[in-house]
Design a protein around this motif. Structure first.
Motif, PDB file in Angstrom:
ATOM      1  N   VAL A   1       0.834  -1.209   0.000  1.00 22.35           N
ATOM      2  CA  VAL A   1       0.000   0.000   0.000  1.00 22.35           C
ATOM      3  C   VAL A   1       0.862   1.250   0.000  1.00 22.35           C
ATOM      4  N   LEU A   2       1.882   1.271   0.843  1.00 20.75           N
ATOM      5  CA  LEU A   2       2.748   2.441   0.922  1.00 20.75           C
ATOM      6  C   LEU A   2       3.573   2.615  -0.349  1.00 20.75           C
ATOM      7  N   GLN A   3       3.889   1.509  -1.014  1.00 22.90           N
ATOM      8  CA  GLN A   3       4.609   1.595  -2.277  1.00 22.90           C
ATOM      9  C   GLN A   3       3.757   2.260  -3.351  1.00 22.90           C
ATOM     10  N   GLN A   4       2.454   2.025  -3.322  1.00 23.17           N
ATOM     11  CA  GLN A   4       1.557   2.688  -4.263  1.00 23.17           C
ATOM     12  C   GLN A   4       1.545   4.197  -4.043  1.00 23.17           C
ATOM     13  N   ARG A   5       1.724   4.628  -2.797  1.00 21.26           N
ATOM     14  CA  ARG A   5       1.698   6.054  -2.486  1.00 21.26           C
ATOM     15  C   ARG A   5       3.051   6.713  -2.726  1.00 21.26           C
ATOM     16  N   HIS A   6       4.108   6.052  -2.274  1.00 19.48           N
ATOM     17  CA  HIS A   6       5.415   6.699  -2.199  1.00 19.48           C
ATOM     18  C   HIS A   6       6.413   6.237  -3.249  1.00 19.48           C
ATOM     19  N   GLY A   7       6.022   5.317  -4.104  1.00 20.78           N
ATOM     20  CA  GLY A   7       6.959   4.849  -5.110  1.00 20.78           C
ATOM     21  C   GLY A   7       7.744   3.645  -4.629  1.00 20.78           C
ATOM     22  N   PRO A   8       8.775   3.260  -5.364  1.00 22.50           N
ATOM     23  CA  PRO A   8       9.466   1.987  -5.123  1.00 22.50           C
ATOM     24  C   PRO A   8       9.976   1.821  -3.693  1.00 22.50           C
ATOM     25  N   ILE A   9       9.748   0.632  -3.152  1.00 24.00           N
ATOM     26  CA  ILE A   9      10.327   0.214  -1.873  1.00 24.00           C
ATOM     27  C   ILE A   9      11.172  -1.012  -2.172  1.00 24.00           C
ATOM     28  N   ASP A  10      12.470  -0.875  -1.971  1.00 19.63           N
ATOM     29  CA  ASP A  10      13.407  -1.942  -2.321  1.00 19.63           C
ATOM     30  C   ASP A  10      13.113  -3.203  -1.503  1.00 19.63           C
ATOM     31  N   ALA A  11      12.830  -4.306  -2.188  1.00 16.82           N
ATOM     32  CA  ALA A  11      12.406  -5.536  -1.504  1.00 16.82           C
ATOM     33  C   ALA A  11      13.502  -6.092  -0.596  1.00 16.82           C
ATOM     34  N   ALA A  12      14.748  -6.061  -1.055  1.00 19.86           N
ATOM     35  CA  ALA A  12      15.836  -6.590  -0.238  1.00 19.86           C
ATOM     36  C   ALA A  12      16.068  -5.715   0.993  1.00 19.86           C
ATOM     37  N   ALA A  13      15.999  -4.394   0.820  1.00 12.98           N
ATOM     38  CA  ALA A  13      16.169  -3.488   1.959  1.00 12.98           C
ATOM     39  C   ALA A  13      15.008  -3.637   2.937  1.00 12.98           C
ATOM     40  N   TRP A  14      13.786  -3.788   2.411  1.00 17.65           N
ATOM     41  CA  TRP A  14      12.620  -4.010   3.262  1.00 17.65           C
ATOM     42  C   TRP A  14      12.830  -5.238   4.138  1.00 17.65           C
TER      43      TRP A  14
END
Length: 208
Positions: A100-113
């Motif tokens: 959900v937050l990725q839809q708002r704020h753009g890419p969220i790195d999966a490995a960093a997450w």
């Protein structure tokens, strides 16, 4: 160092109030983590919300040399601001929150997450929805997403609230690591500045 965020002539006013809460405020943030301080009622949370575009804030803002767009939706890919206690997150698992937050704020790195999920000790709670989690665990999920996002500006309001010592240590290290990235800054409200967190500067609000 070049400013990541430059603010000039900021004014924050609530409807019906004769005097603005903040007026003629100016500051600049270089890369790194900065404190936002002031007496109770001086407008710290309101300023964060205004910078995020979540409430009206008059004045001029530049992010990495470019004028900041107006409005919440336009700023979300650039500015990270998320309320961990928002009821709309209740039915989401931590990974659902990430999406959900990725839809708002753009890419969220999966490995960093995943690295932050592990570092914050969230992995054993991955199957739970947020309404099942404590205040601290909810905050860890939002912080993990923010730290893994590509937003150049993080706005954090009392990020250590409800966190255990090991989670605070992880947050400190993550923010210190992020401070080395050019063009990235964090503005943090914290009643007690976390030990070991490098402070690049401070914004001090008048009044309160």
């Amino acid at each position: 160092m070049p400013a990541v965020l430059q603010a000039e002539g900021l004014e924050l006013r609530f409807d019906g109030e004769p005097q603005p809460l903040l007026a003629a405020l100016r500051f600049s943030l270089s890369a790194g983590t900065h404190g936002l301080d002031g007496e109770s009622g001086s407008g710290k949370t309101s300023l964060l919300r205004g910078l995020a575009g979540a409430q009206p804030l008059a004045g001029r803002l530049w992010l990495n040399g470019q004028p900041m767009p107006a409005g919440l939706a336009a700023r979300q890919p650039l500015v990270w601001w998320a309320d961990a206690q928002a009821p709309g997150f209740d039915a989401l698992t931590p990974d659902g929150l990430r999406l959900v937050l990725q839809q708002r704020h753009g890419p969220i790195d999966a490995a960093a997450w995943q690295r932050h999920v592990d570092g914050f000790g969230l992995a054993p709670h991955a199957f739970k929805t947020l309404h099942m989690l404590s205040t601290g665990m909810r905050r860890k999920a939002v912080l993990a997403a923010g730290l893994a996002s590509a937003c150049p500006l993080l706005l954090l309001d009392e990020p250590c609230g409800g966190l255990d010592a090991s989670a605070i240590a992880w947050l400190v290290q993550a923010l210190n690591d992020r401070a080395a990235q050019p063009g990235c800054a964090a503005l943090v409200v914290s009643g007690r500045w976390p030990a070991g967190l490098a402070q690049a500067g401070q914004v001090l609000l008048p009044g309160g």
